[in-house]
Design an enzyme around this catalytic site. Structure first.
Site, PDB file in Angstrom:
ATOM      1  N   ASP A  22     -31.153 -29.636 -53.409  1.00  0.00           N
ATOM      2  CA  ASP A  22     -32.260 -30.570 -53.220  1.00  0.00           C
ATOM      3  C   ASP A  22     -31.788 -31.820 -52.466  1.00  0.00           C
ATOM      4  O   ASP A  22     -30.618 -32.188 -52.546  1.00  0.00           O
ATOM      5  CB  ASP A  22     -32.792 -30.949 -54.618  1.00  0.00           C
ATOM      6  CG  ASP A  22     -34.209 -31.473 -54.551  1.00  0.00           C
ATOM      7  OD1 ASP A  22     -34.802 -31.482 -53.455  1.00  0.00           O
ATOM      8  OD2 ASP A  22     -34.725 -31.875 -55.604  1.00  0.00           O
ATOM      9  N   GLY A  23     -32.720 -32.444 -51.767  1.00  0.00           N
ATOM     10  CA  GLY A  23     -32.445 -33.766 -51.177  1.00  0.00           C
ATOM     11  C   GLY A  23     -32.192 -33.767 -49.680  1.00  0.00           C
ATOM     12  O   GLY A  23     -31.856 -34.817 -49.127  1.00  0.00           O
ATOM     13  N   HIS A  39     -32.121 -30.349 -43.283  1.00  0.00           N
ATOM     14  CA  HIS A  39     -31.913 -28.938 -43.636  1.00  0.00           C
ATOM     15  C   HIS A  39     -30.727 -28.353 -42.850  1.00  0.00           C
ATOM     16  O   HIS A  39     -29.938 -27.574 -43.384  1.00  0.00           O
ATOM     17  CB  HIS A  39     -33.176 -28.121 -43.360  1.00  0.00           C
ATOM     18  CG  HIS A  39     -34.337 -28.509 -44.240  1.00  0.00           C
ATOM     19  ND1 HIS A  39     -34.209 -28.666 -45.596  1.00  0.00           N
ATOM     20  CD2 HIS A  39     -35.633 -28.787 -43.951  1.00  0.00           C
ATOM     21  CE1 HIS A  39     -35.396 -29.014 -46.111  1.00  0.00           C
ATOM     22  NE2 HIS A  39     -36.265 -29.100 -45.136  1.00  0.00           N
ATOM     23  N   LEU A 133     -16.679 -12.090 -52.738  1.00  0.00           N
ATOM     24  CA  LEU A 133     -17.675 -13.024 -53.264  1.00  0.00           C
ATOM     25  C   LEU A 133     -19.069 -12.494 -52.914  1.00  0.00           C
ATOM     26  O   LEU A 133     -19.271 -11.971 -51.821  1.00  0.00           O
ATOM     27  CB  LEU A 133     -17.481 -14.402 -52.612  1.00  0.00           C
ATOM     28  CG  LEU A 133     -18.434 -15.493 -53.066  1.00  0.00           C
ATOM     29  CD1 LEU A 133     -17.661 -16.753 -53.423  1.00  0.00           C
ATOM     30  CD2 LEU A 133     -19.465 -15.854 -52.036  1.00  0.00           C
TER      31      LEU A 133
HETATM   32  C1  FPP Z   1     -34.618 -29.001 -50.645  1.00  0.00           C
HETATM   33  O1  FPP Z   1     -34.544 -30.250 -50.036  1.00  0.00           O
HETATM   34  C2  FPP Z   1     -34.131 -27.958 -49.777  1.00  0.00           C
HETATM   35  C3  FPP Z   1     -34.847 -26.865 -49.364  1.00  0.00           C
HETATM   36  C4  FPP Z   1     -36.241 -26.585 -49.764  1.00  0.00           C
HETATM   37  C5  FPP Z   1     -34.266 -25.888 -48.463  1.00  0.00           C
HETATM   38  C6  FPP Z   1     -32.803 -25.617 -48.669  1.00  0.00           C
HETATM   39  C7  FPP Z   1     -32.351 -24.848 -47.521  1.00  0.00           C
HETATM   40  C8  FPP Z   1     -31.178 -25.024 -46.876  1.00  0.00           C
HETATM   41  C9  FPP Z   1     -30.101 -25.952 -47.263  1.00  0.00           C
HETATM   42  C10 FPP Z   1     -30.912 -24.159 -45.728  1.00  0.00           C
HETATM   43  C11 FPP Z   1     -30.632 -22.788 -46.268  1.00  0.00           C
HETATM   44  C12 FPP Z   1     -29.863 -22.018 -45.361  1.00  0.00           C
HETATM   45  C13 FPP Z   1     -29.048 -21.039 -45.765  1.00  0.00           C
HETATM   46  C14 FPP Z   1     -28.308 -20.282 -44.756  1.00  0.00           C
HETATM   47  C15 FPP Z   1     -28.883 -20.703 -47.199  1.00  0.00           C
HETATM   48  P1  FPP Z   1     -35.908 -31.027 -49.869  1.00  0.00           P
HETATM   49  O2  FPP Z   1     -36.464 -30.718 -48.532  1.00  0.00           O
HETATM   50  O3  FPP Z   1     -36.807 -30.709 -51.009  1.00  0.00           O
HETATM   51  O4  FPP Z   1     -35.434 -32.504 -49.952  1.00  0.00           O
HETATM   52  P2  FPP Z   1     -36.287 -33.736 -50.501  1.00  0.00           P
HETATM   53  O5  FPP Z   1     -36.559 -33.452 -51.947  1.00  0.00           O
HETATM   54  O6  FPP Z   1     -35.370 -34.885 -50.292  1.00  0.00           O
HETATM   55  O7  FPP Z   1     -37.533 -33.805 -49.690  1.00  0.00           O
END
Ligand code: FPP
Length: 250
Positions: A22-23, A39, A133
């Site tokens: 998250d974040g 992201h 893994l």
């Molecule tokens: C939450 O942060 C994150 C997500 C919804 C997406 C997570 C995805 C990635 C890190 C990319 C994944 C890629 C691979 C290859 C696994 P948020 O957008 O909710 O952050 P916020 O709460 O600060 O708005």
């Protein structure tokens, strides 16, 4: 093995660590950037965590990459996330394979864009026999959806006479979840300050140690992971027993 890693107790390494990443959005906003920039930085954290987990000898990582509820985000963010996923999987498949990483998914990937399904299926097939893994990506996943499906599957088996209702046990339920065959996580890490489970692995997390950190996911790298593992190693996992009983079994 580097010296920071040897500070971990080698006989108390979790087999399976799950992550709510998250974040990304807040991290990007803090630097005046678009959410997708966050992201993209988050993908770099994913790579560093996989690399570190391999060095430590962790066998399973499950990462919540896209929840069923994430479809409600603005369409350009959803499309951007899907593009990022295709890019990351396509670019990293060879590297994962070379490093003995097996890719699996949980969730309903049939609802993802076709390019995602194709890149995921290629990577899953290519890495299927790797054993160092296992990386489990939760995509279009929600735990209530998973449990509802499991109930339907068991109900069908009872209806068709393959199973008696009294034969439904914790293990027969585990066997019809998306995570069948994967051990339950010993540790769940959620970044960015929120202290909730958000419909993730509700059945599997029953006895899992929870670790919440204010660090945003793009800043969650090797050092933060080692901190989380150290915190895990300091906990006493009692599974309903007393401390004294636990010490007798050691
Ligand atoms: C939450 O942060 C994150 C997500 C919804 C997406 C997570 C995805 C990635 C890190 C990319 C994944 C890629 C691979 C290859 C696994 P948020 O957008 O909710 O952050 P916020 O709460 O600060 O708005």
């Amino acid at each position: 093995m580097t010296s920071e890693l040897t500070q971990l107790e080698q006989n108390n390494i979790p087999k399976h660590v799950a992550f709510i990443m998250d974040g990304n959005g807040r991290w990007a906003k803090k630097q005046g950037q678009h959410r997708l920039f966050g992201h993209a930085a988050g993908v770099e954290s994913v790579k560093e965590i996989i690399k570190t987990a391999r060095e430590i000898g962790i066998e399973y990582l499950t990462m919540y990459a896209f929840s069923t509820e994430n479809w409600n985000r603005p369409p350009e963010e959803v499309m951007g996330l899907m593009d990022l996923l295709v890019q990351a999987i396509t670019n990293e498949t060879d590297e994962m394979h070379k490093n003995g990483v097996r890719l699996l998914t949980i969730g309903d990937i049939s609802a993802l864009p076709e390019s995602c399904i194709i890149s995921l299926n290629n990577a899953i097939a290519k890495t299927a026999n790797n054993t160092d893994l296992t990386l489990v990506l939760a995509l279009n996943y929600s735990a209530r959806w998973e449990i509802t499906n499991a109930c339907q599957m068991l109900a069908e088996k009872v209806k068709s006479g393959q199973l008696l209702s009294q034969e439904i046990t914790e293990s027969s339920i585990s066997d019809v979840l998306n995570t069948a065959g994967i051990p339950d996580p010993e540790l769940l890490i959620r970044t960015s300050g929120e202290c909730r489970i958000s419909n993730f692995l509700l059945w599997q997390l029953s006895y899992t140690e929870l670790y919440f950190t204010p660090v945003h996911w793009p800043d969650f790298r090797r050092e933060e992971f080692l901190k989380a593992l150290t915190s895990y190693q300091q906990r006493e996992r009692r599974f309903g027993m007393t401390s004294e009983q636990l010490n007798e079994t050691k």
